[in-house]
Design a protein around this motif. Structure first.
Motif, PDB file in Angstrom:
ATOM      1  N   MET A 194       4.925  10.180  15.022  1.00 39.01           N
ATOM      2  CA  MET A 194       4.647   8.746  14.939  1.00 39.01           C
ATOM      3  C   MET A 194       5.543   8.103  13.881  1.00 39.01           C
ATOM      4  O   MET A 194       5.626   8.599  12.756  1.00 39.01           O
ATOM      5  CB  MET A 194       3.179   8.501  14.574  1.00 39.01           C
ATOM      6  N   ASN A 195       6.188   7.022  14.226  1.00 37.82           N
ATOM      7  CA  ASN A 195       7.032   6.275  13.292  1.00 37.82           C
ATOM      8  C   ASN A 195       6.221   5.135  12.687  1.00 37.82           C
ATOM      9  O   ASN A 195       6.545   3.957  12.840  1.00 37.82           O
ATOM     10  CB  ASN A 195       8.259   5.735  14.013  1.00 37.82           C
ATOM     11  N   LEU A 196       5.140   5.502  12.002  1.00 39.26           N
ATOM     12  CA  LEU A 196       4.215   4.502  11.481  1.00 39.26           C
ATOM     13  C   LEU A 196       4.516   4.182  10.033  1.00 39.26           C
ATOM     14  O   LEU A 196       4.822   5.078   9.230  1.00 39.26           O
ATOM     15  CB  LEU A 196       2.777   5.003  11.599  1.00 39.26           C
ATOM     16  N   PRO A 197       4.418   2.899   9.641  1.00 46.67           N
ATOM     17  CA  PRO A 197       4.598   2.532   8.238  1.00 46.67           C
ATOM     18  C   PRO A 197       3.494   3.126   7.366  1.00 46.67           C
ATOM     19  O   PRO A 197       2.402   3.449   7.832  1.00 46.67           O
ATOM     20  CB  PRO A 197       4.508   1.002   8.254  1.00 46.67           C
ATOM     21  N   GLU A 198       3.803   3.253   6.072  1.00 48.37           N
ATOM     22  CA  GLU A 198       2.810   3.751   5.131  1.00 48.37           C
ATOM     23  C   GLU A 198       1.728   2.711   4.898  1.00 48.37           C
ATOM     24  O   GLU A 198       1.910   1.525   5.179  1.00 48.37           O
ATOM     25  CB  GLU A 198       3.484   4.106   3.801  1.00 48.37           C
ATOM     26  N   LEU A 199       0.591   3.162   4.361  1.00 51.33           N
ATOM     27  CA  LEU A 199      -0.509   2.245   4.069  1.00 51.33           C
ATOM     28  C   LEU A 199      -0.109   1.299   2.930  1.00 51.33           C
ATOM     29  O   LEU A 199       0.428   1.748   1.916  1.00 51.33           O
ATOM     30  CB  LEU A 199      -1.763   3.012   3.665  1.00 51.33           C
ATOM     31  N   PRO A 200      -0.377   0.004   3.098  1.00 51.09           N
ATOM     32  CA  PRO A 200      -0.116  -0.934   2.004  1.00 51.09           C
ATOM     33  C   PRO A 200      -1.224  -0.869   0.955  1.00 51.09           C
ATOM     34  O   PRO A 200      -2.240  -0.208   1.137  1.00 51.09           O
ATOM     35  CB  PRO A 200      -0.114  -2.285   2.719  1.00 51.09           C
ATOM     36  N   GLU A 201      -1.006  -1.582  -0.132  1.00 50.36           N
ATOM     37  CA  GLU A 201      -2.039  -1.687  -1.156  1.00 50.36           C
ATOM     38  C   GLU A 201      -3.277  -2.358  -0.563  1.00 50.36           C
ATOM     39  O   GLU A 201      -3.167  -3.362   0.140  1.00 50.36           O
ATOM     40  CB  GLU A 201      -1.526  -2.514  -2.334  1.00 50.36           C
ATOM     41  N   PRO A 202      -4.460  -1.830  -0.812  1.00 52.27           N
ATOM     42  CA  PRO A 202      -5.677  -2.412  -0.228  1.00 52.27           C
ATOM     43  C   PRO A 202      -5.896  -3.851  -0.669  1.00 52.27           C
ATOM     44  O   PRO A 202      -5.497  -4.259  -1.764  1.00 52.27           O
ATOM     45  CB  PRO A 202      -6.787  -1.493  -0.747  1.00 52.27           C
ATOM     46  N   LEU A 203      -6.573  -4.595   0.171  1.00 52.47           N
ATOM     47  CA  LEU A 203      -6.944  -5.973  -0.139  1.00 52.47           C
ATOM     48  C   LEU A 203      -8.133  -5.987  -1.098  1.00 52.47           C
ATOM     49  O   LEU A 203      -8.950  -5.052  -1.108  1.00 52.47           O
ATOM     50  CB  LEU A 203      -7.296  -6.721   1.142  1.00 52.47           C
ATOM     51  N   PRO A 204      -8.270  -7.047  -1.884  1.00 48.66           N
ATOM     52  CA  PRO A 204      -9.372  -7.098  -2.853  1.00 48.66           C
ATOM     53  C   PRO A 204     -10.721  -7.426  -2.236  1.00 48.66           C
ATOM     54  O   PRO A 204     -11.761  -7.293  -2.898  1.00 48.66           O
ATOM     55  CB  PRO A 204      -8.946  -8.227  -3.801  1.00 48.66           C
ATOM     56  N   SER A 205     -10.732  -7.871  -0.970  1.00 48.09           N
ATOM     57  CA  SER A 205     -11.964  -8.267  -0.308  1.00 48.09           C
ATOM     58  C   SER A 205     -11.795  -8.042   1.187  1.00 48.09           C
ATOM     59  O   SER A 205     -10.671  -8.143   1.704  1.00 48.09           O
ATOM     60  CB  SER A 205     -12.243  -9.740  -0.616  1.00 48.09           C
ATOM     61  N   PRO A 206     -12.869  -7.726   1.928  1.00 41.42           N
ATOM     62  CA  PRO A 206     -12.727  -7.398   3.349  1.00 41.42           C
ATOM     63  C   PRO A 206     -12.148  -8.538   4.186  1.00 41.42           C
ATOM     64  O   PRO A 206     -12.397  -9.716   3.927  1.00 41.42           O
ATOM     65  CB  PRO A 206     -14.168  -7.096   3.780  1.00 41.42           C
ATOM     66  N   VAL A 207     -11.380  -8.150   5.200  1.00 41.77           N
ATOM     67  CA  VAL A 207     -10.731  -9.077   6.118  1.00 41.77           C
ATOM     68  C   VAL A 207     -10.888  -8.526   7.532  1.00 41.77           C
ATOM     69  O   VAL A 207     -11.018  -7.315   7.744  1.00 41.77           O
ATOM     70  CB  VAL A 207      -9.234  -9.256   5.756  1.00 41.77           C
ATOM     71  N   VAL A 208     -10.879  -9.428   8.519  1.00 37.40           N
ATOM     72  CA  VAL A 208     -11.005  -9.075   9.938  1.00 37.40           C
ATOM     73  C   VAL A 208      -9.644  -9.173  10.621  1.00 37.40           C
ATOM     74  O   VAL A 208      -8.907 -10.145  10.406  1.00 37.40           O
ATOM     75  CB  VAL A 208     -12.003 -10.019  10.638  1.00 37.40           C
ATOM     76  N   ASP A 209      -9.311  -8.183  11.440  1.00 41.45           N
ATOM     77  CA  ASP A 209      -8.180  -8.306  12.367  1.00 41.45           C
ATOM     78  C   ASP A 209      -8.718  -9.021  13.596  1.00 41.45           C
ATOM     79  O   ASP A 209      -9.443  -8.440  14.394  1.00 41.45           O
ATOM     80  CB  ASP A 209      -7.625  -6.929  12.728  1.00 41.45           C
ATOM     81  N   SER A 210      -8.357 -10.286  13.754  1.00 39.44           N
ATOM     82  CA  SER A 210      -8.995 -11.108  14.778  1.00 39.44           C
ATOM     83  C   SER A 210      -8.404 -10.940  16.174  1.00 39.44           C
ATOM     84  O   SER A 210      -8.878 -11.599  17.108  1.00 39.44           O
ATOM     85  CB  SER A 210      -8.932 -12.592  14.373  1.00 39.44           C
ATOM     86  N   HIS A 211      -7.422 -10.039  16.332  1.00 40.90           N
ATOM     87  CA  HIS A 211      -6.848  -9.827  17.664  1.00 40.90           C
ATOM     88  C   HIS A 211      -6.044  -8.543  17.638  1.00 40.90           C
ATOM     89  O   HIS A 211      -5.001  -8.460  16.987  1.00 40.90           O
ATOM     90  CB  HIS A 211      -5.947 -11.003  18.052  1.00 40.90           C
ATOM     91  N   CYS A 212      -6.532  -7.541  18.364  1.00 35.60           N
ATOM     92  CA  CYS A 212      -5.913  -6.214  18.339  1.00 35.60           C
ATOM     93  C   CYS A 212      -6.050  -5.561  19.703  1.00 35.60           C
ATOM     94  O   CYS A 212      -6.965  -5.877  20.474  1.00 35.60           O
ATOM     95  CB  CYS A 212      -6.591  -5.370  17.263  1.00 35.60           C
ATOM     96  N   HIS A 213      -5.136  -4.628  19.988  1.00 34.70           N
ATOM     97  CA  HIS A 213      -5.181  -3.836  21.219  1.00 34.70           C
ATOM     98  C   HIS A 213      -5.137  -2.356  20.826  1.00 34.70           C
ATOM     99  O   HIS A 213      -4.074  -1.729  20.820  1.00 34.70           O
ATOM    100  CB  HIS A 213      -4.009  -4.187  22.136  1.00 34.70           C
ATOM    101  N   LEU A 214      -6.288  -1.812  20.466  1.00 41.64           N
ATOM    102  CA  LEU A 214      -6.346  -0.417  20.015  1.00 41.64           C
ATOM    103  C   LEU A 214      -5.879   0.550  21.086  1.00 41.64           C
ATOM    104  O   LEU A 214      -5.251   1.577  20.775  1.00 41.64           O
ATOM    105  CB  LEU A 214      -7.775  -0.072  19.592  1.00 41.64           C
ATOM    106  N   ASP A 215      -6.186   0.251  22.337  1.00 37.38           N
ATOM    107  CA  ASP A 215      -5.793   1.147  23.430  1.00 37.38           C
ATOM    108  C   ASP A 215      -4.281   1.180  23.597  1.00 37.38           C
ATOM    109  O   ASP A 215      -3.683   2.246  23.760  1.00 37.38           O
ATOM    110  CB  ASP A 215      -6.474   0.741  24.736  1.00 37.38           C
ATOM    111  N   VAL A 216      -3.650   0.028  23.522  1.00 39.45           N
ATOM    112  CA  VAL A 216      -2.197  -0.034  23.659  1.00 39.45           C
ATOM    113  C   VAL A 216      -1.519   0.558  22.429  1.00 39.45           C
ATOM    114  O   VAL A 216      -0.468   1.198  22.526  1.00 39.45           O
ATOM    115  CB  VAL A 216      -1.723  -1.482  23.892  1.00 39.45           C
ATOM    116  N   THR A 217      -2.132   0.360  21.260  1.00 38.48           N
ATOM    117  CA  THR A 217      -1.596   0.956  20.040  1.00 38.48           C
ATOM    118  C   THR A 217      -1.500   2.464  20.173  1.00 38.48           C
ATOM    119  O   THR A 217      -0.484   3.075  19.799  1.00 38.48           O
ATOM    120  CB  THR A 217      -2.482   0.586  18.830  1.00 38.48           C
TER     121      THR A 217
END
Length: 274
Positions: free
Chosen positions: A1-24
């Motif tokens: 997998m040519n995946l980027p590394e994990l970024p620094e975590p956010l200070p408070s929770p956030v929602v990914d409001s549009h994603c395609h987990l199956d296609v990912t």
């Protein structure tokens, strides 16, 4: 997998409001379980999984039933609507039934795409499908998520003719400040993806600056539209922090305050916490 590394975590929770987990998974090999866990590790705690055809919509419902931090969107994508011909009505009937599932919070992504579909018959089919999805969203009190590519004026024309449902999200907002104001005037939430971080998107950043903080969402559209500095590599929900930090800097808002707004807005836009 040519995946980027994990970024620094956010200070408070956030929602990914549009994603395609199956296609990912199909594109990068990152399984839904891995994608959800990576996202959680950087503060992206909830995901809106979007279906674009009957198969993908059924998958979205199944995912939402399996993972409590995932909700589903069901739809026929406008480009698929243009290709279905006489089968469109039967496919729409399936989407209408799927929309009754309580784990479905979204009808979409639906709308118009005049970039990939350019013939008059295809445009007519897209308008028919869009109108049907608007009706489903209103009947079931679901959030309407709109795909708009090179069709700004026509999107508003159909919305005005049909009457929008109570909650509308402009997925991967792609217009300028004037179009942003037109959508906001109709009560829409504007969702900004990694495209906002691209160097030449000044008109999109102008739209971002006129969007009130309480109408702002963010998304990946994973595995597409990967934000800088990883443009060109597969996207996933765990890369939201790059976009969120860019949005905060562009708006001149403290990152923690932006994250809280994004999280609260997702609750409002998608019919409550999940």
């Amino acid at each position: 997998m040519n995946l980027p590394e994990l970024p620094e975590p956010l200070p408070s929770p956030v929602v990914d409001s549009h994603c395609h987990l199956d296609v990912t998974e199909a594109v990068s090999g990152l399984t839904p379980v891995e994608a959800i866990e990576r996202a959680r590790n950087v503060g992206v705690t909830r995901i809106v999984q979007i279906g674009c055809d009957v198969e993908g919509s059924r998958w979205a419902v199944s995912a939402a039933e399996q993972w409590s931090n995932v909700i589903a969107g069901v739809a026929i994508h406008p480009n698929d609507a243009a290709r279905l011909g006489s089968a469109l009505q039967s496919e729409l009937s399936i989407i209408e039934r799927l929309a009754t599932n309580p784990r479905v919070r979204v009808v979409g992504e639906t709308g118009l795409d005049f970039y990939r579909t350019r013939d008059a018959d295809g445009h007519a089919a897209q308008r028919e499908s869009f109108a049907a999805h608007i009706a489903f969203a209103k009947a079931e009190d679901k959030t309407l998520v709109i795909h708009d590519r090179d069709a700004h004026h026509e999107i508003l024309t159909v919305l005005d003719a049909e009457g929008p449902p109570g909650r509308v999200v402009m997925h991967c907002f792609s217009g300028d400040a004037d179009f942003a104001r037109s959508c906001l005037d109709r009560g829409a939430y504007l969702s900004f993806a990694g495209t906002a971080t691209f160097k030449n998107n000044e008109s999109l950043r102008a739209a971002l600056t006129v969007t009130p903080l309480d109408r702002l969402l963010t998304e990946t559209d994973a595995p597409y539209l990967t934000p800088m500095p990883h443009r060109g590599r597969p996207n996933a929900s765990y890369l939201i922090p790059h976009t969120a930090r860019f949005l905060a800097a562009t708006r001149g808002v403290e990152l923690a305050a932006l994250c809280r707004a994004l999280n609260d807005n997702a609750d409002a836009a998608f019919g409550g916490c999940w």
